[in-house]
Design an enzyme around this catalytic site. Structure first.
Site, PDB file in Angstrom:
ATOM      1  N   GLY A  60       0.779  -1.234   0.000  1.00 54.45           N
ATOM      2  CA  GLY A  60       0.000   0.000   0.000  1.00 54.45           C
ATOM      3  C   GLY A  60       0.809   1.282   0.000  1.00 54.45           C
TER       4      GLY A  60
ATOM      5  CG  ASN B 184       1.808   3.247  -5.756  1.00 58.61           C
ATOM      6  OD1 ASN B 184       2.179   4.240  -6.360  1.00 58.61           O
ATOM      7  ND2 ASN B 184       2.471   2.088  -5.808  1.00 58.61           N
TER       8      ASN B 184
ATOM      9  CG  HIS C 132       2.268  -2.742 -15.321  1.00 58.99           C
ATOM     10  ND1 HIS C 132       1.901  -3.899 -14.686  1.00 58.99           N
ATOM     11  CD2 HIS C 132       3.249  -3.075 -16.196  1.00 58.99           C
ATOM     12  CE1 HIS C 132       2.625  -4.902 -15.169  1.00 58.99           C
ATOM     13  NE2 HIS C 132       3.461  -4.431 -16.078  1.00 58.99           N
TER      14      HIS C 132
HETATM   15  C1  GAR Z   1       3.366  -1.311  -7.454  1.00 60.71           C
HETATM   16  O1  GAR Z   1       4.742  -1.296  -7.696  1.00 60.71           O
HETATM   17  C2  GAR Z   1       2.596  -1.470  -8.736  1.00 60.71           C
HETATM   18  O2  GAR Z   1       3.242  -0.934  -9.835  1.00 60.71           O
HETATM   19  C3  GAR Z   1       2.471  -2.961  -8.846  1.00 60.71           C
HETATM   20  O3  GAR Z   1       2.260  -3.402  -7.533  1.00 60.71           O
HETATM   21  C4  GAR Z   1       2.996  -2.567  -6.653  1.00 60.71           C
HETATM   22  C5  GAR Z   1       2.157  -2.243  -5.440  1.00 60.71           C
HETATM   23  O4  GAR Z   1       2.928  -1.582  -4.487  1.00 60.71           O
HETATM   24  N1  GAR Z   1       1.391  -3.331  -9.716  1.00 60.71           N
HETATM   25  C6  GAR Z   1       1.453  -4.308 -10.608  1.00 60.71           C
HETATM   26  O5  GAR Z   1       2.410  -5.049 -10.738  1.00 60.71           O
HETATM   27  C7  GAR Z   1       0.197  -4.445 -11.457  1.00 60.71           C
HETATM   28  N2  GAR Z   1       0.379  -5.378 -12.523  1.00 60.71           N
HETATM   29  P1  GAR Z   1       2.263  -0.875  -3.236  1.00 60.71           P
HETATM   30  O6  GAR Z   1       1.316  -1.896  -2.589  1.00 60.71           O
HETATM   31  O7  GAR Z   1       3.416  -0.549  -2.335  1.00 60.71           O
HETATM   32  O8  GAR Z   1       1.535   0.340  -3.717  1.00 60.71           O
END
Ligand code: GAR
Length: 188
Positions: A12, A14, A109
């Site tokens: 989480g 982001n 992504h």
């Molecule tokens: C992020 O790096 C996002 O780009 C990736 O998951 C991570 C979540 O991080 N998404 C994908 O790979 C979608 N195909 P977070 O939970 O720390 O935000």
């Protein structure tokens, strides 16, 4: 003030970047709900700490994707959600959600799409020997990581440590996601 929703499955970071930007007034928005498909995920605690309402569901507790997406649509409707931001939501969006919110769902992504779609983009890019990595934000449609691109940011990296690529990429993700949400909300 715009109502937005964030969908997440994991750490989480982001979500925190988006909710913090709302709290600081950087975004003229509030995260009206955080939706999580992984009971126990760290993002649920982050939402609690930030005073953001969370809807956590276990997809296995439903007979079908249609059933849990119907419930999600009800919540989004009740909150008057204008924009849905997928932030590490590791689940393909189905027809029920797309029918109700198509054109209002964006995803982040960790690759320069259309290269390296799917759940292991960074690991695949490192294995390929990529020298320029990047982040993509795109509209969500019925194809995996396939909708029209809204924003991209590239960064050079010559090493071979996926963890380091993740670290470098996430810093960019947090900035680019807030900037892009701001731009999209201003256009509304
Ligand atoms: C992020 O790096 C996002 O780009 C990736 O998951 C991570 C979540 O991080 N998404 C994908 O790979 C979608 N195909 P977070 O939970 O720390 O935000």
């Amino acid at each position: 003030m715009h109502n937005i929703a964030v969908f997440a499955s994991g750490t989480g970071t982001n979500f925190v970047a988006i909710a913090s930007a709302c709290a600081a007034g950087v975004l003229d928005a509030r995260v009206a709900v955080m939706i999580c498909d992984k009971p126990g995920a760290a993002v649920i605690d982050r939402a609690g700490e930030m005073g953001v309402e969370a809807f956590v569901f276990d997809p296995h507790a439903y007979a079908s994707k249609v059933d849990y997406e119907k419930e999600i649509v009800k919540i989004l409707d009740a909150k008057g959600i204008e924009l849905v931001c997928l932030a590490g939501y590791m689940r393909i969006v189905g027809e029920t959600l797309l029918k109700a919110y198509g054109g209002k769902i964006i995803n982040i992504h960790p690759s320069l799409l259309p290269a390296f779609k799917g759940a292991h983009a960074v690991e695949q890019a490192v294995a390929y020997g990529v020298k320029v990595y990047g982040i993509t934000i795109h509209w969500v449609d019925e194809q995996l990581d396939g909708g029209k691109i809204i924003a991209q940011r590239a960064f050079p990296y010559e090493g071979s440590d996926p963890e380091e690529v993740h670290r470098l990429g996430q810093k960019i993700e947090h900035e680019l996601y807030v900037e892009t949400i701001n731009k999209l909300l201003c256009e509304r």
